[in-house]
Write an enzyme that holds these catalytic residues in place. Sequence first.
Site, PDB file in Angstrom:
ATOM      1  N   ALA A   1     -10.213  -8.891   7.772  1.00 40.03           N
ATOM      2  CA  ALA A   1      -8.892  -8.851   8.404  1.00 40.03           C
ATOM      3  C   ALA A   1      -8.927  -8.117   9.749  1.00 40.03           C
ATOM      4  O   ALA A   1      -8.296  -8.557  10.715  1.00 40.03           O
ATOM      5  CB  ALA A   1      -7.900  -8.180   7.468  1.00 40.03           C
TER       6      ALA A   1
ATOM      7  N   ASN B   1       0.831  -1.203   0.000  1.00 44.80           N
ATOM      8  CA  ASN B   1       0.000   0.000   0.000  1.00 44.80           C
ATOM      9  C   ASN B   1       0.867   1.254   0.000  1.00 44.80           C
ATOM     10  O   ASN B   1       1.999   1.236   0.472  1.00 44.80           O
ATOM     11  CB  ASN B   1      -0.923   0.001   1.218  1.00 44.80           C
ATOM     12  CG  ASN B   1      -1.872  -1.174   1.191  1.00 44.80           C
ATOM     13  OD1 ASN B   1      -2.083  -1.752   0.125  1.00 44.80           O
ATOM     14  ND2 ASN B   1      -2.419  -1.534   2.327  1.00 44.80           N
TER      15      ASN B   1
ATOM     16  N   HIS C   1       5.886  -0.669  -2.791  1.00 43.88           N
ATOM     17  CA  HIS C   1       5.472   0.053  -3.991  1.00 43.88           C
ATOM     18  C   HIS C   1       5.540   1.567  -3.802  1.00 43.88           C
ATOM     19  O   HIS C   1       4.827   2.314  -4.471  1.00 43.88           O
ATOM     20  CB  HIS C   1       4.065  -0.378  -4.413  1.00 43.88           C
ATOM     21  CG  HIS C   1       4.021  -1.786  -4.947  1.00 43.88           C
ATOM     22  ND1 HIS C   1       2.894  -2.565  -4.927  1.00 43.88           N
ATOM     23  CD2 HIS C   1       4.987  -2.555  -5.507  1.00 43.88           C
ATOM     24  CE1 HIS C   1       3.160  -3.758  -5.470  1.00 43.88           C
ATOM     25  NE2 HIS C   1       4.430  -3.766  -5.810  1.00 43.88           N
TER      26      HIS C   1
HETATM   27  P1  NAD Z   1      -5.803  -6.086  -4.495  1.00 41.21           P
HETATM   28  O1  NAD Z   1      -6.705  -4.912  -4.665  1.00 41.21           O
HETATM   29  O2  NAD Z   1      -5.330  -6.793  -5.693  1.00 41.21           O
HETATM   30  O3  NAD Z   1      -6.481  -7.165  -3.562  1.00 41.21           O
HETATM   31  C1  NAD Z   1      -7.125  -6.841  -2.365  1.00 41.21           C
HETATM   32  C2  NAD Z   1      -7.313  -8.131  -1.591  1.00 41.21           C
HETATM   33  O4  NAD Z   1      -7.818  -7.813  -0.308  1.00 41.21           O
HETATM   34  C3  NAD Z   1      -8.293  -9.102  -2.251  1.00 41.21           C
HETATM   35  O5  NAD Z   1      -7.694 -10.383  -2.264  1.00 41.21           O
HETATM   36  C4  NAD Z   1      -9.512  -9.060  -1.303  1.00 41.21           C
HETATM   37  O6  NAD Z   1     -10.143 -10.326  -1.215  1.00 41.21           O
HETATM   38  C5  NAD Z   1      -8.871  -8.699   0.012  1.00 41.21           C
HETATM   39  N1  NAD Z   1      -9.746  -7.969   0.962  1.00 41.21           N
HETATM   40  C6  NAD Z   1     -10.571  -6.926   0.684  1.00 41.21           C
HETATM   41  N2  NAD Z   1     -11.158  -6.498   1.811  1.00 41.21           N
HETATM   42  C7  NAD Z   1     -10.685  -7.263   2.825  1.00 41.21           C
HETATM   43  C8  NAD Z   1     -10.918  -7.323   4.229  1.00 41.21           C
HETATM   44  N3  NAD Z   1     -11.740  -6.460   4.856  1.00 41.21           N
HETATM   45  N4  NAD Z   1     -10.273  -8.273   4.950  1.00 41.21           N
HETATM   46  C9  NAD Z   1      -9.441  -9.155   4.345  1.00 41.21           C
HETATM   47  N5  NAD Z   1      -9.180  -9.148   3.024  1.00 41.21           N
HETATM   48  C10 NAD Z   1      -9.790  -8.227   2.273  1.00 41.21           C
HETATM   49  O7  NAD Z   1      -4.631  -5.539  -3.602  1.00 41.21           O
HETATM   50  P2  NAD Z   1      -3.100  -5.857  -3.645  1.00 41.21           P
HETATM   51  O8  NAD Z   1      -2.893  -7.320  -3.670  1.00 41.21           O
HETATM   52  O9  NAD Z   1      -2.537  -5.049  -2.565  1.00 41.21           O
HETATM   53  O10 NAD Z   1      -2.597  -5.281  -5.046  1.00 41.21           O
HETATM   54  C11 NAD Z   1      -2.993  -3.999  -5.457  1.00 41.21           C
HETATM   55  C12 NAD Z   1      -1.866  -3.046  -5.820  1.00 41.21           C
HETATM   56  O11 NAD Z   1      -2.422  -1.745  -5.899  1.00 41.21           O
HETATM   57  C13 NAD Z   1      -0.845  -2.959  -4.743  1.00 41.21           C
HETATM   58  O12 NAD Z   1       0.349  -3.280  -5.325  1.00 41.21           O
HETATM   59  C14 NAD Z   1      -0.854  -1.496  -4.229  1.00 41.21           C
HETATM   60  O13 NAD Z   1       0.381  -0.893  -4.578  1.00 41.21           O
HETATM   61  C15 NAD Z   1      -1.907  -0.798  -5.007  1.00 41.21           C
HETATM   62  N6  NAD Z   1      -3.037  -0.259  -4.206  1.00 41.21           N
HETATM   63  C16 NAD Z   1      -2.790   0.378  -3.018  1.00 41.21           C
HETATM   64  C17 NAD Z   1      -3.852   0.867  -2.252  1.00 41.21           C
HETATM   65  C18 NAD Z   1      -3.544   1.539  -0.935  1.00 41.21           C
HETATM   66  O14 NAD Z   1      -2.471   2.104  -0.775  1.00 41.21           O
HETATM   67  N7  NAD Z   1      -4.458   1.477   0.030  1.00 41.21           N
HETATM   68  C19 NAD Z   1      -5.167   0.701  -2.688  1.00 41.21           C
HETATM   69  C20 NAD Z   1      -5.388   0.053  -3.930  1.00 41.21           C
HETATM   70  C21 NAD Z   1      -4.305  -0.438  -4.661  1.00 41.21           C
END
Ligand code: NAD
Length: 252
Positions: free
Chosen positions: A234, A104, A121
């Site tokens: 989570a 994140n 990232h």
């Molecule tokens: P992803 O969006 O691909 O996957 C999110 C995962 O979280 C899914 O497997 C989903 O089932 C799970 N999930 C959702 N809500 C949940 C909960 N309440 N409890 C448990 N699990 C839950 O995310 P990723 O794998 O991190 O890949 C996305 C890429 O995008 C990352 O590399 C990141 O750099 C970027 N990103 C970052 C942010 C941020 O900074 N918050 C947000 C979106 C994307």
Amino acid sequence: MNEELISRLTEDLKASRLTVVLTGAGVSVESGIPPFRGKGGLWERFDPMEVAHIDAFMRNPARVWDLLLREMHHLLNRVRPGTSHQGLARLEEAGYLSTVITQNVDGLHQAAGNTDVIEFHGSFARQLCLDCGKQIPTTLVSLETLPPRCSCGGILRPDCVFFGEMIPPQALERSFQLAEACNLMLVVGTSAVVQPVASLPGVAKSTGAKVVEINQEPTPLSARVADYSLFGEAGKILGQVAAGLPPRGRRH
Ligand code: NAD
Ligand code: ZN
């Protein structure tokens, strides 16, 4: 079903000398930041390669700012840590967690109190000038005209890793070292499909660590890499785990 697995994870945390956690967008969903994939994910609305690839940004920075980055800028100025971040901060505080490796870019693990956070990232907290390289805190950047610009006139980009870019070398090296060295890797809220970060759990496993996953739904890790998976929210799961662990002093 989770009760039993929560006790099992509590025992595994007690037994581990070096525990690291790998987190993804799922830990920040509760804070109001949409994930990329999964329900309500940004990618239901647009094509990732169109907006999150460095070539797309260089071709048309104003468009990428408009479609993706403006919303992040708006969100990240307002968000607060949620129960997942707090649960992980409590695990460190109680002496059961050394390092958070996060995909994140939202800074929420640090805001919750974790002190050793590897931003695999990069971070959205800073913007970089494409011309003079100056770093500017995102909170000071105005989006009145897009793309935002540095005082030198150069275009600003977030200090995040776009698709098609290298992982910051120090983050990469330290994360793989920790994956090899740890006894337990906890993988929370990531779809585990973005490389190279998705290979960290496999490295941990192949060098003898236990790998435990917490996610709302099965991922490619569930069947092949994880010793076991806890399916659910989570924040709730981490809260229960942290509540079952007495403090054991700072580092282990
Ligand atoms: P992803 O969006 O691909 O996957 C999110 C995962 O979280 C899914 O497997 C989903 O089932 C799970 N999930 C959702 N809500 C949940 C909960 N309440 N409890 C448990 N699990 C839950 O995310 P990723 O794998 O991190 O890949 C996305 C890429 O995008 C990352 O590399 C990141 O750099 C970027 N990103 C970052 C942010 C941020 O900074 N918050 C947000 C979106 C994307
Ligand atoms: Zn500049």
